[in-house]
Design a protein around this motif. Structure first.
Motif, PDB file in Angstrom:
ATOM      1  N   ARG A 174       0.855  -1.182   0.000  1.00 57.73           N
ATOM      2  CA  ARG A 174       0.000   0.000   0.000  1.00 57.73           C
ATOM      3  C   ARG A 174       0.891   1.232   0.000  1.00 57.73           C
ATOM      4  O   ARG A 174       1.843   1.325   0.763  1.00 57.73           O
ATOM      5  CB  ARG A 174      -0.879   0.061   1.257  1.00 57.73           C
ATOM      6  N   GLN A 175       0.582   2.174  -0.873  1.00 65.63           N
ATOM      7  CA  GLN A 175       1.267   3.460  -0.851  1.00 65.63           C
ATOM      8  C   GLN A 175       0.248   4.484  -0.363  1.00 65.63           C
ATOM      9  O   GLN A 175      -0.819   4.628  -0.957  1.00 65.63           O
ATOM     10  CB  GLN A 175       1.776   3.841  -2.229  1.00 65.63           C
ATOM     11  N   ILE A 176       0.567   5.165   0.742  1.00 68.02           N
ATOM     12  CA  ILE A 176      -0.364   6.103   1.358  1.00 68.02           C
ATOM     13  C   ILE A 176       0.175   7.521   1.253  1.00 68.02           C
ATOM     14  O   ILE A 176       1.339   7.785   1.587  1.00 68.02           O
ATOM     15  CB  ILE A 176      -0.620   5.741   2.835  1.00 68.02           C
ATOM     16  N   ILE A 177      -0.688   8.422   0.790  1.00 71.01           N
ATOM     17  CA  ILE A 177      -0.351   9.839   0.714  1.00 71.01           C
ATOM     18  C   ILE A 177      -1.346  10.564   1.614  1.00 71.01           C
ATOM     19  O   ILE A 177      -2.559  10.452   1.425  1.00 71.01           O
ATOM     20  CB  ILE A 177      -0.453  10.361  -0.729  1.00 71.01           C
ATOM     21  N   ASN A 178      -0.837  11.270   2.603  1.00 72.84           N
ATOM     22  CA  ASN A 178      -1.688  12.024   3.521  1.00 72.84           C
ATOM     23  C   ASN A 178      -1.788  13.466   3.054  1.00 72.84           C
ATOM     24  O   ASN A 178      -0.764  14.124   2.830  1.00 72.84           O
ATOM     25  CB  ASN A 178      -1.134  11.964   4.942  1.00 72.84           C
ATOM     26  N   LEU A 179      -3.025  13.927   2.890  1.00 73.19           N
ATOM     27  CA  LEU A 179      -3.297  15.264   2.396  1.00 73.19           C
ATOM     28  C   LEU A 179      -4.222  16.001   3.352  1.00 73.19           C
ATOM     29  O   LEU A 179      -4.841  15.392   4.227  1.00 73.19           O
ATOM     30  CB  LEU A 179      -3.982  15.197   1.022  1.00 73.19           C
ATOM     31  N   ARG A 180      -4.326  17.289   3.166  1.00 77.34           N
ATOM     32  CA  ARG A 180      -5.326  18.121   3.820  1.00 77.34           C
ATOM     33  C   ARG A 180      -6.294  18.557   2.725  1.00 77.34           C
ATOM     34  O   ARG A 180      -5.879  18.723   1.571  1.00 77.34           O
ATOM     35  CB  ARG A 180      -4.698  19.362   4.459  1.00 77.34           C
TER      36      ARG A 180
END
Length: 97
Positions: free
Chosen positions: A43-49
């Protein structure tokens, strides 16, 4: 309709699947967006607002600041459409969301 919750690429949207892959978007009530690219063994996770301005989602990635704007809409059947790069991509609510 609300963005809050988990959304999966619509399996019937062949273009979205080809361009994005098996993606999960998780919008929370406090303005967090987790963008997960789900592959067979990782899993590749990108945390954004994010924030919503009318029919536009405005996102920013704190670790690499750059504001992105994406038009969105909901269909009568609850499908979420995001215009990514001006091209519509369909998402459906994840089970249990």
């Amino acid at each position: 309709m609300t963005l809050v919750g988990a959304w999966l690429v619509d399996e019937t949207d062949e273009l979205a699947l080809a361009r994005l892959g098996n993606v999960l978007l998780e919008f929370d009530e406090s303005g967090g967006l987790r963008y997960t690219i789900r592959e067979h063994d990782k899993r590749q996770i990108i945390n954004l607002r994010y924030r919503v301005e009318g029919s536009t989602i405005v996102t920013d990635q704190p670790s690499a600041p750059q504001v992105e704007r994406t038009q969105f809409s909901f269909a009568e059947d609850g499908v979420l459409t995001l215009a990514l790069g001006g091209i519509p991509h369909r998402f459906v609510r994840a089970p249990g969301s």
